[in-house]
Design a protein around this motif. Structure first.
Motif, PDB file in Angstrom:
ATOM      1  N   LEU A  11       0.832  -1.215   0.000  1.00 28.18           N
ATOM      2  CA  LEU A  11       0.000   0.000   0.000  1.00 28.18           C
ATOM      3  C   LEU A  11       0.862   1.259   0.000  1.00 28.18           C
ATOM      4  CD1 LEU A  11      -2.785  -1.095   2.510  1.00 28.18           C
ATOM      5  CD2 LEU A  11      -3.029  -0.802   0.045  1.00 28.18           C
ATOM      6  N   PHE A  12       1.944   1.224   0.761  1.00 28.16           N
ATOM      7  CA  PHE A  12       2.873   2.367   0.744  1.00 28.16           C
ATOM      8  C   PHE A  12       3.449   2.569  -0.654  1.00 28.16           C
ATOM      9  CE2 PHE A  12       4.081   1.537   5.487  1.00 28.16           C
ATOM     10  CZ  PHE A  12       2.939   2.197   5.900  1.00 28.16           C
ATOM     11  N   GLU A  13       3.820   1.473  -1.286  1.00 29.10           N
ATOM     12  CA  GLU A  13       4.410   1.535  -2.626  1.00 29.10           C
ATOM     13  C   GLU A  13       3.405   2.090  -3.636  1.00 29.10           C
ATOM     14  OE1 GLU A  13       7.453   1.206  -5.368  1.00 29.10           O
ATOM     15  OE2 GLU A  13       7.569   0.855  -3.203  1.00 29.10           O
ATOM     16  N   ALA A  14       2.127   1.852  -3.399  1.00 30.65           N
ATOM     17  CA  ALA A  14       1.071   2.335  -4.293  1.00 30.65           C
ATOM     18  C   ALA A  14       0.714   3.794  -4.050  1.00 30.65           C
ATOM     19  CB  ALA A  14      -0.173   1.470  -4.140  1.00 30.65           C
ATOM     20  N   GLY A  15       1.284   4.382  -2.994  1.00 35.26           N
ATOM     21  CA  GLY A  15       1.058   5.799  -2.733  1.00 35.26           C
ATOM     22  C   GLY A  15       0.268   6.113  -1.485  1.00 35.26           C
ATOM     23  N   ALA A  16      -0.163   5.106  -0.761  1.00 32.33           N
ATOM     24  CA  ALA A  16      -0.885   5.350   0.487  1.00 32.33           C
ATOM     25  C   ALA A  16       0.092   5.727   1.596  1.00 32.33           C
ATOM     26  CB  ALA A  16      -1.673   4.111   0.890  1.00 32.33           C
ATOM     27  N   GLY A  17      -0.448   6.319   2.656  1.00 29.52           N
ATOM     28  CA  GLY A  17       0.356   6.585   3.840  1.00 29.52           C
ATOM     29  C   GLY A  17       1.219   7.820   3.780  1.00 29.52           C
ATOM     30  N   THR A  18       0.907   8.754   2.880  1.00 26.18           N
ATOM     31  CA  THR A  18       1.649  10.016   2.827  1.00 26.18           C
ATOM     32  C   THR A  18       0.833  11.108   3.502  1.00 26.18           C
ATOM     33  OG1 THR A  18       2.808   9.426   0.792  1.00 26.18           O
ATOM     34  CG2 THR A  18       2.670  11.759   1.324  1.00 26.18           C
ATOM     35  N   ILE A  19       1.405  11.741   4.502  1.00 21.86           N
ATOM     36  CA  ILE A  19       0.753  12.843   5.223  1.00 21.86           C
ATOM     37  C   ILE A  19       1.731  14.006   5.274  1.00 21.86           C
ATOM     38  CG2 ILE A  19      -0.342  13.592   7.356  1.00 21.86           C
ATOM     39  CD1 ILE A  19      -0.949  10.675   7.997  1.00 21.86           C
ATOM     40  N   LEU A  38      -6.949  -0.108  -4.141  1.00 23.60           N
ATOM     41  CA  LEU A  38      -7.767  -1.310  -3.991  1.00 23.60           C
ATOM     42  C   LEU A  38      -7.176  -2.480  -4.771  1.00 23.60           C
ATOM     43  CD1 LEU A  38     -11.395   0.110  -4.093  1.00 23.60           C
ATOM     44  CD2 LEU A  38     -10.113  -0.739  -2.124  1.00 23.60           C
ATOM     45  N   LYS A  39      -6.693  -2.219  -5.971  1.00 18.75           N
ATOM     46  CA  LYS A  39      -6.060  -3.276  -6.754  1.00 18.75           C
ATOM     47  C   LYS A  39      -4.869  -3.856  -5.988  1.00 18.75           C
ATOM     48  CE  LYS A  39      -4.153  -4.103 -11.418  1.00 18.75           C
ATOM     49  NZ  LYS A  39      -2.787  -4.528 -11.112  1.00 18.75           N
ATOM     50  N   THR A  40      -4.073  -2.987  -5.393  1.00 18.62           N
ATOM     51  CA  THR A  40      -2.915  -3.415  -4.610  1.00 18.62           C
ATOM     52  C   THR A  40      -3.341  -4.233  -3.392  1.00 18.62           C
ATOM     53  OG1 THR A  40      -1.640  -1.488  -5.315  1.00 18.62           O
ATOM     54  CG2 THR A  40      -0.906  -2.598  -3.302  1.00 18.62           C
TER      55      THR A  40
END
Length: 365
Positions: free
Chosen positions: A152-160, A213-215
């Motif tokens: 999920l991080f690699e897909a772009g999630a978790g950036t604040i 979601l795909k990730t």
């Protein structure tokens, strides 16, 4: 050879369509995704004269800032400048792609370009974008947590803000009872499973939702993945309208406006009363920005630079700020240059041309 569909991902990297305002009309307005691109002409306004320029320069994709199609057309008969431009584009197989508020709201977009031209420092978004941040909540077993979270991080999630790989995990009990059609990873059909699970929570920008979601589905071990997506009320501090920053050295009011006039190549600047303060903190918003007057005052700006201010709106300065209308085109002047520079870095050995047509509709004596 590039097709238009090959260029569009780069344009969405330049100005993600999800950044655009709801009222706007951005993206591919005219054209076929499968058309092979002969060249790209970048302009401010895709008027009929610009279409003719594209024909002359063998460019069949026009990337414009303002959308030539803004509201719906029920007839296309050539009775006005919009219809004439669209007809000429279609007749000559020329595609038109608009970026407008998708680039307005980008942290490196219209207002950052404007601010850079004035040498502003310590800049931040004037009106951070709302309803753009989503939160994903999912549940899995301990041995699957690291794989799911890292993907999920690699897909772009978790950036604040300035932080990446942000998440929250908590432990709990999960239960499920599968029917005759299930194939559970843990437990058996018709068995009530009581499993130790980890809840993972991460935020992401809304344009990433399908990718996220795909990730998730590709990296989760469960047959049926339990997840929730919610829209957060948090404002996105790095995306939004306008900019506020500081001058390296304060200027007096007249000196500053003359400086702006020179840097933005303005023929005239309309402004509210001077109030006898040094100009240090500057708010700006390219294009029509009267809606942001209160935001500029609340942010403590000494001056607000924008365009298309009406007579009575100058009264809203209330001797707290200087309001300056520098012209709509002038406030967005360097945008098309930025687009050209971006595309030339992404697409090598290809015709990417800056339009030479003057499409400024406002003239001064």
């Amino acid at each position: 050879m590039y097709k238009i569909k090959d260029i569009i991902p780069l344009l969405e990297e330049l100005a993600p369509l999800a950044y655009a305002e709801d009222f706007d009309n951005v993206g591919l307005l005219v054209g076929n995704l499968e058309t092979e691109t002969t060249g790209i002409l970048v302009c401010h306004d895709a008027l009929e004269s610009v279409i003719e320029e594209a024909i002359a320069k063998n460019c069949n994709l026009i990337v414009c800032f303002h959308p030539i199609l803004f509201s719906g057309l029920k007839k296309i008969t050539g009775k006005n400048y919009v219809e004439r431009a669209v007809i000429k584009a279609i007749q000559n197989n020329i595609a038109i792609y608009a970026v407008h508020t998708a680039l307005d709201n980008h942290p490196e977009g219209v207002n950052k370009i404007f601010g850079n031209a004035l040498g502003l420092i310590n800049t931040k978004i004037l009106i951070p974008k709302e309803n753009h941040i989503r939160k994903l909540v999912t549940f899995t077993v301990a041995e699957n947590v690291e794989k799911v979270r890292n993907a999920l991080f690699e897909a772009g999630a978790g950036t604040i803000g300035n932080y990446k790989n942000c998440s929250f995990t908590s432990s709990g009990k999960g239960t499920y009872l599968g029917d005759e059609s299930c194939n559970p990873v843990i437990g058996n059909r018709f068995e009530l499973v009581d499993a130790d699970e980890i809840k993972i929570e991460v935020t992401f920008e809304k344009q990433l939702e399908s990718k996220i979601l795909k990730t998730l589905f590709e990296n989760h071990i469960y047959e049926e993945v339990a997840y929730e997506i919610t829209v957060l009320q948090n404002k996105h501090q790095n995306i939004g309208m306008g900019l506020i920053g500081e001058l390296e050295k304060p200027m007096n009011e007249k000196e500053f406006l003359l400086f702006v006039k020179e840097k933005m190549q303005c023929d005239a600047i309309r402004h509210s009363d001077f109030i006898g303060i040094p100009i240090k903190k500057v708010a700006l918003l390219g294009g029509a920005g009267s809606f942001a007057i209160a935001n500029a005052i609340s942010a403590g700006a000494n001056v607000f630079l924008t365009a298309d201010l009406k007579y009575h709106q100058f009264y809203e300065a209330e001797k707290q700020i200087i309001l300056a209308d520098i012209g709509h085109f002038e406030s967005e002047r360097y945008t098309k240059n930025y687009i050209v520079d971006f595309l030339r870095k992404k697409i090598l050995n290809f015709a990417i041309i800056l339009s030479e047509e003057n499409t400024i509709p406002v003239k001064y004596l």
